[in-house]
Every structure is written in structure tokens, then in C-alpha cells.
Design a protein around this motif. Sequence first.
Motif, short mmCIF file in Angstrom:
data_model
loop_
_atom_site.label_atom_id
_atom_site.label_comp_id
_atom_site.label_asym_id
_atom_site.label_seq_id
_atom_site.Cartn_x
_atom_site.Cartn_y
_atom_site.Cartn_z
N ALA A 167 5.23 14.90 11.35
CA ALA A 167 4.66 13.94 10.38
C ALA A 167 5.78 13.23 9.62
O ALA A 167 5.67 12.03 9.31
CB ALA A 167 3.72 14.66 9.41
N VAL A 168 6.84 13.97 9.34
CA VAL A 168 8.02 13.34 8.71
C VAL A 168 8.57 12.27 9.65
O VAL A 168 8.89 11.15 9.23
CB VAL A 168 9.10 14.40 8.39
N ASP A 169 8.66 12.62 10.91
CA ASP A 169 9.19 11.65 11.89
C ASP A 169 8.27 10.43 12.00
O ASP A 169 8.75 9.30 12.12
CB ASP A 169 9.31 12.31 13.28
N LEU A 170 6.96 10.68 11.96
CA LEU A 170 6.01 9.55 12.05
C LEU A 170 6.16 8.64 10.83
O LEU A 170 6.16 7.41 10.95
CB LEU A 170 4.58 10.10 12.15
N ASP A 171 6.30 9.25 9.66
CA ASP A 171 6.51 8.46 8.43
C ASP A 171 7.77 7.59 8.58
O ASP A 171 7.77 6.41 8.26
CB ASP A 171 6.63 9.41 7.24
N ARG A 172 8.83 8.21 9.08
CA ARG A 172 10.09 7.47 9.24
C ARG A 172 9.94 6.35 10.28
O ARG A 172 10.48 5.26 10.11
CB ARG A 172 11.22 8.41 9.68
N GLU A 173 9.19 6.62 11.34
CA GLU A 173 8.97 5.60 12.37
C GLU A 173 8.18 4.42 11.80
O GLU A 173 8.49 3.25 12.09
CB GLU A 173 8.22 6.23 13.55
N GLU A 213 0.84 -1.22 0.00
CA GLU A 213 0.00 0.00 0.00
C GLU A 213 0.87 1.26 0.00
O GLU A 213 0.56 2.24 -0.70
CB GLU A 213 -0.92 0.00 1.23
N ALA A 214 1.95 1.24 0.77
CA ALA A 214 2.85 2.40 0.81
C ALA A 214 3.48 2.60 -0.57
O ALA A 214 3.65 3.74 -1.03
CB ALA A 214 3.92 2.21 1.88
N ALA A 215 3.82 1.49 -1.22
CA ALA A 215 4.44 1.59 -2.55
C ALA A 215 3.45 2.13 -3.58
O ALA A 215 3.80 2.95 -4.43
CB ALA A 215 4.97 0.23 -2.98
N VAL A 216 2.20 1.70 -3.50
CA VAL A 216 1.18 2.21 -4.43
C VAL A 216 1.01 3.71 -4.24
O VAL A 216 0.92 4.48 -5.21
CB VAL A 216 -0.17 1.47 -4.21
N ASP A 270 -3.65 3.36 7.20
CA ASP A 270 -4.36 4.64 7.09
C ASP A 270 -3.61 5.76 7.82
O ASP A 270 -3.59 6.91 7.36
CB ASP A 270 -5.80 4.49 7.60
N VAL A 271 -3.01 5.43 8.96
CA VAL A 271 -2.21 6.43 9.68
C VAL A 271 -1.00 6.82 8.83
O VAL A 271 -0.63 8.00 8.74
CB VAL A 271 -1.78 5.89 11.06
N HIS A 272 -0.39 5.83 8.18
CA HIS A 272 0.78 6.09 7.34
C HIS A 272 0.40 7.01 6.17
O HIS A 272 1.09 8.00 5.90
CB HIS A 272 1.35 4.77 6.82
N ALA A 273 -0.72 6.70 5.52
CA ALA A 273 -1.17 7.52 4.38
C ALA A 273 -1.43 8.95 4.85
O ALA A 273 -1.08 9.93 4.17
CB ALA A 273 -2.42 6.92 3.76
#
Lengths: 345, 150
Positions: free
Chosen positions: B126-132, A184-187, B110-113
Motif C-alpha cells: 500500500a505504501v508502494d501504491l501510494d508512492r506510485e 483531494e490528496a492534500a485535504v 478513491d483508490v489513493h484514499a
Amino acid sequence: MDERAEALAEGLSRYLTRQRRADWTVTGGARIPGGASRETWRFVAGSGGEQHGIIVRIDPETSLIDTDRALEHAAIDAAYRAGIPAPEPLYLEEDASFIGRPFSIMAEVAGCSASAESLPPEHLEKIGEQKWRWLGRIAALDPAELGLESVMTLPDPQACAMEQVDYWAGVIRDDEIHPNPIAEAAVRWLRRNPPPPPQKLSLVHGDYRTGNFLFSPDGEIRAILDWEMAHIGDPLEDLAWSLDPLWSFNQPQLAGQLIPHREAIAHWEAASGLKVDPHAFRWWRVFASVKGIGIWISSSEDYHHGAAKLPILAIAGWLMTDRQERILCDYLSPHSQHLFPEATA
Amino acid sequence: MIPKPGESIAHICARIATDLLPKASDDYAAADLAFLTVMLSMVQQDFERFADVHVREHDEMCAIFRGARDRLPPDLQARVDAVLGHDQDTSLLASALNARADVTTRLLIDVHAWAEGEAGPEAAWAVDLDREIWRFLDRYAANRAYDVAL
């Protein structure tokens, strides 16, 4: 021959006798391992003093839609007529009354192997050069001149990449047995970072990799197989798929267990007359892994729900997904150690 | 109850590879049996690690949700609260762990998106959360790696 082989031989004898208006007898059925999408059998067809090896591809009980069968046949036929090494297509039969399901027949390309395990070590470079030169030749062909526009959709060049993303993201969502956070992240990455439009629209084989072509013991590629995912699109799609680290997972420095990535790309560029744009190619590399996960998840779903019980489907679903996810993390994670080489760097 | 199922699966693999495979009637049957041994060895690996991986990943995802909760929009906050509210469910049945992982992983997606959409110079968190989350996904992929000679 076992009962199934005998029944197929009997039906095929009736079929060839009708098609050729002469008595033909089909014998010697042997199922060919691999090829999970369709049953593939080798037979010998004889009439009078003549004998020919034939390959019969039979639709599975579950799955592929009718157009896929016709499309595969049309792609092989177009490639064969254009001088690309492909099995000579003989018949496409939609009538299930002969052997219980629709099927196609091709001429056997004898004395060859497709298995990556039997690649002759002394001919790796020779096979590698041919492999990517033939792919370049396919990319250079004009789909309209091949007559493919009547059987394949001609995509809008501006939209063909995202159409592919939409299709495979849909397959993943429809067939997944559990959520797939890496896919999903890749999409989402693919959608946020659209590639430039293709330099040209080409016939895309769709599954061009080591294992899907026949080579002779002296290292000559004799036939490119498995055209069932063929379509018209960006030729970088095939190049990226052919260079996916999955096909050389334990030797990531080599493309398809054959030659270094840069050499493969150089052969492809020389034969296609196209240049690889690194940014576009990076996008198609990520796409190749997403498409792979779509295929593996689909296999796994077939196995999980009992639609098909071949162990190769389960292995594809589990092992290939595992490896494809590690490849995607290597491409996209901010913490990546970049174990898989950037082919164009 | 079978006391050592992992070892039993290994014995089945060995029996297929050494006794049945050589007697296969043709190449197709031999390839089928070879694939079965590979498949069983993968089942054996998952059998050993399944509960450990699921419990550990659930705890890690819950830690991510706790840290991010107050930044999230109301709909995601509500889902986080629901997941954290059932954090003490401790059934280790495979079916229960799978069902729980489906809900938790869907929430992580969904949290990642959402974090990706928010990330930027104005939202370093949010950048830090994405990296985590990517750090978690790296471990997620590693947790599922099979040791297979293919």
C-alpha cells in the motif's frame, strides 16, 4: 464617462446628497482593474468647494452572500480604528435602489499603487518589513476588543483549523468542473495531520498578499485592502497565505516578491509577539494551497457557467490552479525535489 | 476545418496585443484585453496537448489500477473492472475524453484514499501504491503547466 459610469455617478450623487443633507455631485467614474469579487470604481465627490476621491465597491450580480459585504465593512472599520493602515470606511448601503446593487464607499488613498509589477525595486526591503510587521500587528490585536465578535463567529480554538478545511474542501467539491486528485490528496493529508490549536485567536485578514495593499512611490504601505474573507482564527493562517510561493512563483527565494522568507517571519514574530511553530506552520502552508485551489476553482466555475465573463476569472481558474497543484506536489509528494523553501527551516 | 488552429489563436493574440490594446479607452479596458491575450495563449497550449495528455494519463491510470486490482476491496474492484472494460473506447472528441477522465480520475482519488488508509509496516504494497500514485500526480501537475509570462 460611459453610460454605466454616468448611471453610477447619478445614483451616488443622490445617495450622498441624502446621507449628508447637502448637494453632492459625483463625477469622473473609472473602473479599477483587478478585484474579481466586486466591481471597484474610483469617483470624485464634490460639494461646495470641497472635493474628495472615493472608492465604491459594488456587489456582483452573481455571488457573495449578504453577510460577506457587512463583514468586510466591519473588518475594515475595526482595522482602521485600531490604527492599521486601511481605507477609511464611509458607508455601507444594502439598499439596491440607488445604483441597482448594494455597495460600500471608502475614502480614496491617493497616489498609491497595489500592483506587484510596480513595486519600486529600491524599496523592496522597506515594503517587505512593513508588510509583515503590519500583519504581525493585526495578529496581536484582540478580536473581542475590536468588537468583532458581534459580526464574526468566534471559533472553538480546538476546531478552527478543521472548520476551515471543511469549508474549503466543500467549496472544491461543490464548484469543481472535474475531479481534482491533488487537492483531494492534500485535504486528506490535512485531516490526518491536525495542527496544534492556535497560540491565540486573531483577526485573520484572509487574503493578505502582495497586490492587496497600497504603497506609495517612496515605499510606505498606506492601506491594506480586500478584507472580504476576514474572520477570526489562527494567525498562522494569514502568515502562511502571505508566504505562499504562488505570490512569488518565479522568484521562490523571495516572499511575496519582496524579502527572504526568514526575514518576513522574523518581522512577523517581532510585531505579533508570537513564535512560529514549524509543525503548525507546515500544516497552514498546505492549507493555504488548498484554500487557494478552492478560490481558483470557484472562479473557474463562475466563468465556465457564464455567471461572470471576466477573463481574470478564467486565468485564475486555470493558471493559479496549475501553479497551486505544483506547489502542493512539492510539499507532499514523496518524490518532491523541494523547489519551494521551507520558510522556517 | 481550420488547418492550423494553434497558429490562428497566436495570430489573434498578436492582433489584440499590437493593434487593439494600444487603442483601449481606459486602464480597465486595457487590462481586460491584456488578460484576454494571456487567456488565449493558455487555450492555445491546451489545444495542442489536450488529447495527448488525456490519452496518456488514462493509460497510466489504467496501469495503476491493473497492478492494484487484486488488493482492492470489492467495490473498488468492480469500478476498476468497469473502467478497464471500456479501455478500448477510442473517441478523441474533447467531450468524450473529458467524460472518461472524470470517471477514471474519481476512481484514482478513491483508490489513493484507500491505499493511504491501508499503508503501514504490515502493508508495504500500500505504501508502494501510494508512492506510485504520487508519481502519477507529479506528472499530472507537470502536464498541466502553462508557459505564461506572469
